[in-house]
Design a protein around this motif. Structure first.
Motif, PDB file in Angstrom:
ATOM      1  N   UNK A 198      28.874  11.740  48.134  1.00  0.00           N
ATOM      2  CA  UNK A 198      27.674  12.240  47.466  1.00  0.00           C
ATOM      3  C   UNK A 198      27.108  11.231  46.476  1.00  0.00           C
ATOM      4  N   UNK A 199      25.794  11.205  46.374  1.00  0.00           N
ATOM      5  CA  UNK A 199      25.133  10.333  45.397  1.00  0.00           C
ATOM      6  C   UNK A 199      24.102  11.139  44.624  1.00  0.00           C
ATOM      7  N   UNK A 200      24.116  10.975  43.329  1.00  0.00           N
ATOM      8  CA  UNK A 200      23.111  11.645  42.502  1.00  0.00           C
ATOM      9  C   UNK A 200      21.844  10.796  42.459  1.00  0.00           C
ATOM     10  N   UNK A 201      20.693  11.464  42.550  1.00  0.00           N
ATOM     11  CA  UNK A 201      19.403  10.785  42.516  1.00  0.00           C
ATOM     12  C   UNK A 201      18.586  11.369  41.357  1.00  0.00           C
ATOM     13  N   UNK A 202      18.167  10.533  40.433  1.00  0.00           N
ATOM     14  CA  UNK A 202      17.334  10.981  39.306  1.00  0.00           C
ATOM     15  C   UNK A 202      15.969  11.378  39.864  1.00  0.00           C
ATOM     16  N   UNK A 226      21.786   2.326  36.501  1.00  0.00           N
ATOM     17  CA  UNK A 226      20.962   1.596  37.481  1.00  0.00           C
ATOM     18  C   UNK A 226      21.527   1.656  38.900  1.00  0.00           C
ATOM     19  N   UNK A 227      22.780   2.096  39.042  1.00  0.00           N
ATOM     20  CA  UNK A 227      23.334   2.232  40.403  1.00  0.00           C
ATOM     21  C   UNK A 227      22.826   3.506  41.086  1.00  0.00           C
ATOM     22  N   UNK A 228      22.185   4.396  40.351  1.00  0.00           N
ATOM     23  CA  UNK A 228      21.608   5.604  40.963  1.00  0.00           C
ATOM     24  C   UNK A 228      20.224   5.288  41.528  1.00  0.00           C
ATOM     25  N   UNK A 229      19.857   6.027  42.566  1.00  0.00           N
ATOM     26  CA  UNK A 229      18.489   5.980  43.036  1.00  0.00           C
ATOM     27  C   UNK A 229      17.634   6.897  42.160  1.00  0.00           C
ATOM     28  N   UNK A 230      16.310   6.732  42.260  1.00  0.00           N
ATOM     29  CA  UNK A 230      15.351   7.597  41.575  1.00  0.00           C
ATOM     30  C   UNK A 230      14.320   7.992  42.633  1.00  0.00           C
ATOM     31  N   UNK A 231      14.030   9.286  42.755  1.00  0.00           N
ATOM     32  CA  UNK A 231      13.046   9.704  43.761  1.00  0.00           C
ATOM     33  C   UNK A 231      11.917  10.503  43.124  1.00  0.00           C
ATOM     34  N   UNK A 232      10.724  10.335  43.668  1.00  0.00           N
ATOM     35  CA  UNK A 232       9.566  11.082  43.203  1.00  0.00           C
ATOM     36  C   UNK A 232       8.484  11.036  44.288  1.00  0.00           C
ATOM     37  N   UNK A 233       7.272  11.456  43.930  1.00  0.00           N
ATOM     38  CA  UNK A 233       6.140  11.425  44.864  1.00  0.00           C
ATOM     39  C   UNK A 233       5.072  10.483  44.332  1.00  0.00           C
ATOM     40  N   UNK A 234       4.311   9.875  45.242  1.00  0.00           N
ATOM     41  CA  UNK A 234       3.282   8.920  44.840  1.00  0.00           C
ATOM     42  C   UNK A 234       2.078   9.008  45.777  1.00  0.00           C
ATOM     43  N   UNK A 259       5.670   3.128  36.174  1.00  0.00           N
ATOM     44  CA  UNK A 259       6.144   1.849  35.628  1.00  0.00           C
ATOM     45  C   UNK A 259       6.209   1.881  34.100  1.00  0.00           C
ATOM     46  N   UNK A 260       5.189   2.497  33.465  1.00  0.00           N
ATOM     47  CA  UNK A 260       5.168   2.577  31.993  1.00  0.00           C
ATOM     48  C   UNK A 260       6.413   3.241  31.429  1.00  0.00           C
ATOM     49  N   UNK A 261       6.991   4.141  32.215  1.00  0.00           N
ATOM     50  CA  UNK A 261       8.121   4.913  31.703  1.00  0.00           C
ATOM     51  C   UNK A 261       9.455   4.486  32.319  1.00  0.00           C
ATOM     52  N   UNK A 262       9.490   3.291  32.869  1.00  0.00           N
ATOM     53  CA  UNK A 262      10.762   2.778  33.396  1.00  0.00           C
ATOM     54  C   UNK A 262      11.160   3.415  34.710  1.00  0.00           C
ATOM     55  N   UNK A 263      10.182   3.939  35.448  1.00  0.00           N
ATOM     56  CA  UNK A 263      10.493   4.632  36.704  1.00  0.00           C
ATOM     57  C   UNK A 263       9.972   3.859  37.923  1.00  0.00           C
ATOM     58  N   UNK A 264       9.947   2.538  37.803  1.00  0.00           N
ATOM     59  CA  UNK A 264       9.612   1.714  38.969  1.00  0.00           C
ATOM     60  C   UNK A 264      10.679   0.636  39.105  1.00  0.00           C
ATOM     61  N   UNK A 265      11.221   0.501  40.310  1.00  0.00           N
ATOM     62  CA  UNK A 265      12.195  -0.561  40.527  1.00  0.00           C
ATOM     63  C   UNK A 265      12.852  -0.437  41.879  1.00  0.00           C
ATOM     64  N   UNK A 266      13.686  -1.409  42.215  1.00  0.00           N
ATOM     65  CA  UNK A 266      14.510  -1.318  43.417  1.00  0.00           C
ATOM     66  C   UNK A 266      15.380  -0.079  43.211  1.00  0.00           C
ATOM     67  N   UNK A 267      15.569   0.693  44.238  1.00  0.00           N
ATOM     68  CA  UNK A 267      16.277   1.955  44.052  1.00  0.00           C
ATOM     69  C   UNK A 267      15.321   3.088  43.736  1.00  0.00           C
ATOM     70  N   UNK A 268      14.038   2.800  43.630  1.00  0.00           N
ATOM     71  CA  UNK A 268      13.026   3.848  43.482  1.00  0.00           C
ATOM     72  C   UNK A 268      12.521   4.253  44.859  1.00  0.00           C
ATOM     73  N   UNK A 269      12.472   5.557  45.095  1.00  0.00           N
ATOM     74  CA  UNK A 269      12.011   6.094  46.382  1.00  0.00           C
ATOM     75  C   UNK A 269      10.721   6.860  46.132  1.00  0.00           C
TER      76      UNK A 269
END
Ligand code: GUN
Ligand code: ZN
Length: 435
Positions: A198-202, A226-234, A259-269
């Motif tokens: 299992x992996x937790x995704x923010x 930073x080892x967790x993924x982050x998922x959202x909609x765009x 991006x302004x809030x630190x929610x853009x990067x590799x590992x971002x879905x």
């Protein structure tokens, strides 16, 4: 489920990609019409000709699937398991659809019994469709995450997911706060991330349902993990994009809010990602983020035509997904067909090799799991499916005229469903024998 002490040998047609076919061409695949996959200890131990692997492994338990296709299990990179019950709800565009159907149903997931029943139903539907890994949104309720991971654990599945955070523009029953979103996400991450498979995704739902404070808090949590993924909609629908502009007037565009809030990067879905500006595309590429294409959802909710050929050509990382319950099918075959149809509407027919790669290795890579799942390769986890390429009379008569493997596979992509999935193997165990 059965456990096997000895090694297992699956016989059938095998297909391995040697590179991303979008870049290397559809020929970047090795096909063996009389192939075999050896499984040992839950992993793929060897892939090769049936005769040779049989001779070398006389003690292996053999499952002969004839000329069915042995493939990595499908990887569904964007799902809302709590929306299983509202799939195929009629007639609304995104914001009305969320308010009318989605939010009332998601409000029920504070009840652990409801959450567990729906998680189990969703995972069983997925396995029957040949999907062995999914990355899911839960609801704001921590119980909904426990239910998803508990059900995944019971099935031995590699599953990713997280608590969907919202602190505005949602009903009272579905709002947390910046602080509770941070605290609950962190507690769930500590409880589940890296446990079994299992992996937790923010998971901030999307910009309109979070205050700047909540986005900031979740950006901070991601920076701590930073080892967790982050998922959202765009950028799914035009009305949504206009709403984001009015809520965040200082942001350059939708992606800039994240991006302004630190929610853009590799590992971002980033789910959907349809109506992107040139600047957003360039930033997504620079940061190594992944875009998740949800084609049945994009036509069902009327969102638009994802630019698969253009985005792949510029080197973006892209996964494929059902987006249950905005999506209208649990089947990744049907999802591939919808991706093909959207490609056609944009003037580019996607080769079946591209579609199959997206549903397996492409999604696995987008989730950062390209070495663990999604491939027929020694050392990779043995999440495998056996696909009957003649599962209905109409598919069978069309496939019988095929001159090569891809011609034989394409009718199943376009017309196949769970009847094409003869067996699903999860971590080297047979989940549902249907021979
Ligand atoms: N945008 C924000 N939430 C959702 C959701 O649940 N489904 C879809 N398709 N888009 C969303
Ligand atoms: Zn979604």
């Amino acid at each position: 489920m059965h456990g096997y002490a000895m090694s297992i040998l699956l016989l059938g047609q095998t297909l391995e990609f040697t590179a991303d076919p979008f870049h290397a061409g559809p020929g970047a695949a090795r096909h063996d019409p009389h192939g075999a996959v050896l499984i040992d200890g839950g992993r793929i131990a060897a892939v090769g000709p049936a005769d040779a692997l049989r001779a070398a492994n006389p003690g292996a338990q053999v499952f002969d699937y004839g000329n069915a296709l042995i493939s990595p299990g499908f990887v569904d990179a964007h799902v809302h398991y709590p929306q299983t019950g509202i799939i195929a709800s009629w007639g609304k565009r995104l914001i009305d659809w969320l308010n009318s159907y989605t939010f009332p149903e998601e409000s029920r997931f504070g009840d652990p019994q409801h959450a567990q029943a729906m998680a189990e139903m969703c995972l069983d539907l997925m396995l029957a469709q040949g999907t062995t890994t999914l990355c899911s949104f839960a609801t704001i309720h921590p119980e909904s995450v426990d239910a998803l991971f508990g059900a995944a654990q019971a099935r031995g599945m590699r599953v990713l997911g997280g608590k969907t955070c919202m602190d505005r523009n949602a009903p009272d029953t579905l709002r947390d706060t910046a602080q509770s979103a941070y605290d609950q996400s962190k507690a769930l991450l500590n409880r589940w991330h890296g446990v079994d498979r299992l992996s937790y995704v923010i998971t901030p739902r999307f910009a309109p349902t979070s205050t700047p404070e909540q986005l900031q808090a979740l950006g901070a949590l991601w920076a701590e993990h930073p080892d967790c993924l982050m998922q959202t909609h765009l950028s799914e629908q035009t009305e949504e994009i206009a709403w984001v502009r009015s809520l965040f007037p200082k942001a350059r565009d939708y992606l800039d809010v994240y991006e302004q809030f630190g929610l853009l990067g590799a590992g971002g879905l980033y789910g959907h990602a349809i109506h992107l500006t040139e600047r957003e595309r360039a930033r997504l590429l620079e940061t190594g983020a992944s875009l998740i294409h949800c084609p049945t959802s994009n036509s069902f909710i009327g969102s638009g035509l994802f630019d698969m050929p253009g985005l792949k050509a510029e080197g973006q990382s892209i996964g494929l997904a059902t987006d249950i319950g905005g999506g209208s099918s649990f089947s990744m075959l049907r999802t591939m067909a919808a991706a093909y149809e959207i490609g056609q509407l944009r003037g580019t027919p996607l080769h079946p090799a591209f579609l199959w790669w997206l549903a397996t290795e492409g999604s696995a890579r987008a989730l950062g799991l390209g070495d663990r799942i999604g491939r027929l390769k020694p050392g990779v986890e043995a999440d495998l499916i056996v696909v009957d390429l003649a599962s209905t009379p109409v598919i069978a008569q069309r496939a019988a005229r095929a001159d090569d493997l891809w011609q034989a596979v394409f009718p199943t992509i376009m017309m196949g469903d769970d009847r094409a999935i003869r067996a699903t193997w999860v971590s080297g165990r047979l989940h549902e024998p249907r021979t």
